[in-house]
Design a protein around this motif. Structure first.
Motif, short mmCIF file in Angstrom:
data_model
loop_
_atom_site.label_atom_id
_atom_site.label_comp_id
_atom_site.label_asym_id
_atom_site.label_seq_id
_atom_site.Cartn_x
_atom_site.Cartn_y
_atom_site.Cartn_z
N PRO A 75 43.81 26.41 50.49
CA PRO A 75 44.69 26.30 51.65
C PRO A 75 45.80 27.36 51.63
O PRO A 75 45.90 28.17 50.71
N HIS A 76 46.64 27.30 52.65
CA HIS A 76 47.73 28.26 52.86
C HIS A 76 48.60 28.42 51.61
O HIS A 76 49.00 27.43 51.00
N ILE A 77 48.89 29.65 51.27
CA ILE A 77 49.75 30.09 50.16
C ILE A 77 49.39 29.49 48.79
O ILE A 77 50.21 29.46 47.89
N MET A 78 48.16 29.08 48.60
CA MET A 78 47.77 28.46 47.34
C MET A 78 46.81 29.31 46.52
O MET A 78 46.26 28.85 45.53
N ALA A 79 46.61 30.57 46.88
CA ALA A 79 45.65 31.42 46.17
C ALA A 79 46.05 31.61 44.71
O ALA A 79 45.20 31.55 43.82
N LEU A 80 47.30 31.82 44.44
CA LEU A 80 47.75 31.99 43.06
C LEU A 80 47.56 30.71 42.26
O LEU A 80 47.06 30.74 41.14
N ALA A 81 47.91 29.59 42.84
CA ALA A 81 47.77 28.31 42.15
C ALA A 81 46.31 27.93 41.93
O ALA A 81 45.97 27.31 40.92
N ALA A 82 45.45 28.32 42.85
CA ALA A 82 44.03 27.96 42.76
C ALA A 82 43.33 28.67 41.60
O ALA A 82 42.43 28.11 40.98
N ASP A 83 43.73 29.90 41.33
CA ASP A 83 43.07 30.69 40.28
C ASP A 83 44.06 31.74 39.75
O ASP A 83 43.94 32.92 40.08
N PRO A 84 45.01 31.31 38.92
CA PRO A 84 46.04 32.25 38.45
C PRO A 84 45.48 33.47 37.72
O PRO A 84 45.92 34.59 37.98
N ASP A 85 44.52 33.27 36.86
CA ASP A 85 43.95 34.40 36.12
C ASP A 85 43.19 35.34 37.05
O ASP A 85 43.33 36.57 36.96
N GLY A 86 42.40 34.79 37.94
CA GLY A 86 41.66 35.60 38.91
C GLY A 86 42.60 36.34 39.83
O GLY A 86 42.36 37.51 40.18
N TYR A 87 43.69 35.69 40.23
CA TYR A 87 44.67 36.32 41.11
C TYR A 87 45.29 37.53 40.41
O TYR A 87 45.36 38.61 40.98
N ARG A 88 45.72 37.33 39.17
CA ARG A 88 46.32 38.43 38.40
C ARG A 88 45.33 39.58 38.23
O ARG A 88 45.69 40.75 38.33
N GLU A 89 44.08 39.23 37.94
CA GLU A 89 43.06 40.26 37.74
C GLU A 89 42.82 41.05 39.03
O GLU A 89 42.74 42.28 39.01
N ARG A 90 42.72 40.35 40.15
CA ARG A 90 42.51 41.03 41.44
C ARG A 90 43.69 41.95 41.76
O ARG A 90 43.51 43.08 42.21
N LEU A 91 44.90 41.45 41.52
CA LEU A 91 46.09 42.25 41.78
C LEU A 91 46.13 43.48 40.86
O LEU A 91 46.38 44.59 41.32
N SER A 92 45.86 43.28 39.60
CA SER A 92 45.85 44.40 38.64
C SER A 92 44.81 45.45 39.02
O SER A 92 45.09 46.65 39.01
N ASP A 93 43.60 45.00 39.35
CA ASP A 93 42.53 45.92 39.76
C ASP A 93 42.94 46.70 41.01
O ASP A 93 42.72 47.90 41.09
N PHE A 94 43.53 46.00 41.97
CA PHE A 94 43.95 46.66 43.20
C PHE A 94 45.03 47.70 42.93
O PHE A 94 44.97 48.81 43.46
N LEU A 95 46.01 47.35 42.12
CA LEU A 95 47.07 48.29 41.81
C LEU A 95 46.55 49.52 41.10
O LEU A 95 47.00 50.65 41.36
N ALA A 96 45.56 49.34 40.23
CA ALA A 96 44.95 50.50 39.55
C ALA A 96 44.25 51.41 40.56
O ALA A 96 44.40 52.63 40.51
N ILE A 97 43.50 50.81 41.48
CA ILE A 97 42.79 51.60 42.50
C ILE A 97 43.79 52.30 43.42
O ILE A 97 43.63 53.49 43.73
N ALA A 98 44.83 51.59 43.83
CA ALA A 98 45.83 52.17 44.72
C ALA A 98 46.59 53.30 44.03
O ALA A 98 46.87 54.34 44.64
N SER A 99 46.90 53.11 42.75
CA SER A 99 47.59 54.16 42.00
C SER A 99 46.72 55.39 41.84
O SER A 99 47.19 56.53 41.98
N GLU A 100 45.47 55.18 41.57
CA GLU A 100 44.53 56.29 41.42
C GLU A 100 44.39 57.06 42.74
O GLU A 100 44.36 58.28 42.75
N ALA A 101 44.33 56.33 43.84
CA ALA A 101 44.19 56.98 45.15
C ALA A 101 45.45 57.78 45.50
O ALA A 101 45.35 58.80 46.19
N ALA A 102 46.59 57.34 45.02
CA ALA A 102 47.85 58.02 45.34
C ALA A 102 48.05 59.27 44.48
O ALA A 102 48.83 60.14 44.84
N ALA A 103 47.33 59.35 43.38
CA ALA A 103 47.51 60.49 42.46
C ALA A 103 46.87 61.75 42.97
O ALA A 103 46.07 61.82 43.81
#
Length: 103
Positions: A75-103
């Motif tokens: 449900p609404h605003i519960m993505a982090l609570a639903a899967d904290p490890d998966g959320y962190r992993e998705r965020l970390s992966d995205f930041l790596a891709i975004a950083s690479e694209a910006a370089a």
């Protein structure tokens, strides 16, 4: 249009935050955001229109890093609570891709 409990929740949130949610138009705003964009949303969120988000992201230039992650039965605003490890992993992966694209 919002109906029932969803409308009441939105109007209460508007009142509490002293905001007007009516001008919020993801379909218009998302395509023109210049920054990398990650949206993690649940498909059980009555306030989110997943197909509209897909369409808006598809309108972004291919050169802009964009990702929509839809979590089942969340449900609404519960993505982090639903899967904290998966959320962190998705965020970390995205930041790596975004950083690479910006370089």
């Amino acid at each position: 249009p919002l109906v029932g409990a969803t409308e009441l929740i939105c109007r209460t949130a508007e009142w509490l935050s002293r905001s007007d949610f009516k001008p919020v138009r993801p379909g218009v705003t998302i395509p023109v955001i210049a920054a990398p964009l990650l949206i993690i949303a649940g498909d059980a969120d009555p306030l989110i229109n997943i197909p509209a988000l897909h369409d808006a992201i598809a309108k972004r230039p291919a050169t802009r890093v964009s990702k929509l992650v839809v979590l089942p039965d969340v449900p609404h605003i519960m993505a982090l609570a639903a899967d904290p490890d998966g959320y962190r992993e998705r965020l970390s992966d995205f930041l790596a891709i975004a950083s690479e694209a910006a370089a």
